[in-house]
Write an enzyme that holds these catalytic residues in place. Sequence first.
Site, PDB file in Angstrom:
ATOM      1  N   CYS A 291      44.104   5.806  88.586  1.00 16.64           N
ATOM      2  CA  CYS A 291      43.639   7.137  89.031  1.00 16.64           C
ATOM      3  C   CYS A 291      44.687   7.842  89.875  1.00 16.64           C
ATOM      4  CB  CYS A 291      42.351   6.998  89.840  1.00 16.64           C
ATOM      5  SG  CYS A 291      40.945   6.578  88.824  1.00 16.64           S
TER       6      CYS A 291
HETATM    7  N1  LIG Z   1      37.948   2.693  87.303  1.00 12.21           N
HETATM    8  C1  LIG Z   1      37.910   3.611  88.238  1.00 12.21           C
HETATM    9  O1  LIG Z   1      38.002   3.315  89.431  1.00 12.21           O
HETATM   10  C2  LIG Z   1      37.748   5.063  87.898  1.00 12.21           C
HETATM   11  C3  LIG Z   1      37.352   5.941  88.909  1.00 12.21           C
HETATM   12  C4  LIG Z   1      37.188   7.270  88.607  1.00 12.21           C
HETATM   13  C5  LIG Z   1      37.454   7.728  87.324  1.00 12.21           C
HETATM   14  N2  LIG Z   1      37.868   6.869  86.348  1.00 12.21           N
HETATM   15  C6  LIG Z   1      38.114   7.421  85.023  1.00 12.21           C
HETATM   16  O2  LIG Z   1      37.080   7.010  84.152  1.00 12.21           O
HETATM   17  C7  LIG Z   1      37.581   6.812  82.838  1.00 12.21           C
HETATM   18  C8  LIG Z   1      37.289   5.389  82.394  1.00 12.21           C
HETATM   19  O3  LIG Z   1      37.974   4.491  83.257  1.00 12.21           O
HETATM   20  P1  LIG Z   1      37.630   2.947  83.344  1.00 12.21           P
HETATM   21  O4  LIG Z   1      38.305   2.433  84.557  1.00 12.21           O
HETATM   22  O5  LIG Z   1      36.168   2.709  83.168  1.00 12.21           O
HETATM   23  O6  LIG Z   1      38.418   2.412  82.054  1.00 12.21           O
HETATM   24  P2  LIG Z   1      38.242   0.991  81.360  1.00 12.21           P
HETATM   25  O7  LIG Z   1      39.499   0.749  80.596  1.00 12.21           O
HETATM   26  O8  LIG Z   1      37.754  -0.019  82.327  1.00 12.21           O
HETATM   27  O9  LIG Z   1      37.050   1.244  80.329  1.00 12.21           O
HETATM   28  C9  LIG Z   1      37.144   2.082  79.234  1.00 12.21           C
HETATM   29  C10 LIG Z   1      36.376   1.454  78.080  1.00 12.21           C
HETATM   30  O10 LIG Z   1      36.421   2.347  76.973  1.00 12.21           O
HETATM   31  C11 LIG Z   1      36.551   1.577  75.800  1.00 12.21           C
HETATM   32  N3  LIG Z   1      37.072   2.432  74.744  1.00 12.21           N
HETATM   33  C12 LIG Z   1      38.352   2.819  74.515  1.00 12.21           C
HETATM   34  N4  LIG Z   1      38.407   3.639  73.464  1.00 12.21           N
HETATM   35  C13 LIG Z   1      37.148   3.784  73.010  1.00 12.21           C
HETATM   36  C14 LIG Z   1      36.565   4.499  71.940  1.00 12.21           C
HETATM   37  N5  LIG Z   1      37.307   5.265  71.138  1.00 12.21           N
HETATM   38  N6  LIG Z   1      35.240   4.403  71.752  1.00 12.21           N
HETATM   39  C15 LIG Z   1      34.483   3.631  72.568  1.00 12.21           C
HETATM   40  N7  LIG Z   1      34.974   2.928  73.605  1.00 12.21           N
HETATM   41  C16 LIG Z   1      36.289   3.004  73.813  1.00 12.21           C
HETATM   42  C17 LIG Z   1      37.468   0.439  76.199  1.00 12.21           C
HETATM   43  O11 LIG Z   1      37.330  -0.655  75.305  1.00 12.21           O
HETATM   44  C18 LIG Z   1      36.967   0.131  77.597  1.00 12.21           C
HETATM   45  O12 LIG Z   1      35.947  -0.850  77.600  1.00 12.21           O
HETATM   46  C19 LIG Z   1      39.079   7.147  82.902  1.00 12.21           C
HETATM   47  O13 LIG Z   1      39.253   8.494  82.592  1.00 12.21           O
HETATM   48  C20 LIG Z   1      39.406   6.921  84.372  1.00 12.21           C
HETATM   49  O14 LIG Z   1      40.522   7.684  84.789  1.00 12.21           O
HETATM   50  C21 LIG Z   1      38.000   5.546  86.615  1.00 12.21           C
END
Ligand SMILES: NC(=O)c1ccc[n+]([C@@H]2O[C@H](COP(=O)([O-])OP(=O)(O)OC[C@H]3O[C@@H](n4cnc5c(N)ncnc54)[C@H](O)[C@@H]3O)[C@@H](O)[C@H]2O)c1
Length: 450
Positions: A291
């Site tokens: 992030c």
């Molecule tokens: N983790 C954090 O602390 C956090 C905080 C705020 C915002 N975000 C944002 O949230 C979003 C998700 O982050 P995250 O940390 O959960 O990521 P992550 O990698 O933990 O999870 C994403 C999931 O999406 C799945 N995925 C990928 N492509 C896909 C598709 N085409 N169809 C279905 N599933 C699919 C992956 O297999 C994975 O399980 C990002 O934009 C991130 O910047 C994350």
Amino acid sequence: MSELPLAAQTAALPLAPQTTAATLQEKILQRRARVGVVGLGYVGLPLAVEFARAGFEVTGIDIRADKTQRVNLGDSYVGDVPSAILKPLVDAGKLRATPDFSAVRDLDTINICVPTPLRKTKDPDMSYIVSSCQEVAKYFHAGMLVILESTTYPGTTDELVLPMLAESGLQVGRDFFLCFSPERVDPGNPTYQTANIPKVVGGHTPACTEMGRLFYSQALQRVVPVSSTRVAEMVKLLENTYRMINIGLANEIALMCDRMGINVWEVIEAAATKPFGFMPFYPGPGLGGHCIPIDPFYLSWKTKQAGIEARFIELAGYINGQMPQFVVEKVQNALNQAGKPLMRSRVHVMGVAYKRDIDDLRESPALDVMLLLKRRGAVLSYTDPFVPSLKLEGLELNSQPQDAAASADCVVIVTDHSAFDYQQLVARAILIVDSRNALKAFQSDKIVRL
Ligand SMILES: NC(=O)c1ccc[n+]([C@@H]2O[C@H](COP(=O)([O-])OP(=O)(O)OC[C@H]3O[C@@H](n4cnc5c(N)ncnc54)[C@H](O)[C@@H]3O)[C@@H](O)[C@H]2O)c1
């Protein structure tokens, strides 16, 4: 509709626009809406769990079949979601997961929580949003609420997601509802989790915003509606840019203090006693996670197109990017003073995850620190209870028990996990470079602070 004669307008009312909205509103209020979450990672899985706990039937969709299988076994892989909470929801039929997007046919709502990394060129990588929305679009139907949660540049929901859904011929704000809601989870934070972090939501139309507000209010404690998807997208980028720039300032102050022989930690601690107008940010070995180091570049990429250079972002990015090098120089200088060259010295890294008490290695500054040390000939080892092994330029390392620190020529604390025994570390280590002020309570000549 306003062009219809009045009688026709009145007669049309029970069937037309409001009907779709009213039906979905009723389903949401009665918790009969079938909720879908696309992307079951750090963001999506906790969200799916919150809606299942609130009484909704939730379907998680993830392309990783290993993840959907584990969810269906009630076996959590996300630190903030204990299996003891997940499993009863799965057993009660409230939560299930599948890699098959045809599940969308039966869903009323969808939250999209897929990754949004940067490309090597520091341009946004929209491929995950595009591919997941293309799949959703295949099974999309009237009466749905779609909310994008992935962090992204302002305009994504309206310019990228909407056209894919509008190909169905359905009209947004009438036949379906589209919102952006920034995700704010802070993995490993025991106080603030999905349910009690206020949720900002902005829709493509006022009806969309209202639908999003109603939806989140069923499961989360506070919802903050805003006037558009763009405002909601920008909120997230402001929050993370604010952090990134203030960390950059703290890092620059640390570099200045180092030159002047001043303890930066003491300075910040004293400044933080001011009850107004100051919020402490701390220096460290560099930015980590997916992030803070990444999101501001979504903003600078977009503003460049509008002819505005995001100068604070570029500058903070530059200063933050210097920090791993600065830590390595501290190690090198400390070893020099002890009469040992860095080349062939054994350097033990304490903590490699990007922040305290989590298992996430993405963009971790520890990897940069270790790579720089390796390239200068240091012999590396590490301890991290959350990261059993890691690969680094052809080198494969396994986490060692903390005792291994005692035999190193120098220990460098990169991530200050609370499980570490700092008392023992100070007692046994020969030399310690502390980049996190983890040893604040200790006074010893063997400690070199950032
Ligand atoms: N983790 C954090 O602390 C956090 C905080 C705020 C915002 N975000 C944002 O949230 C979003 C998700 O982050 P995250 O940390 O959960 O990521 P992550 O990698 O933990 O999870 C994403 C999931 O999406 C799945 N995925 C990928 N492509 C896909 C598709 N085409 N169809 C279905 N599933 C699919 C992956 O297999 C994975 O399980 C990002 O934009 C991130 O910047 C994350």
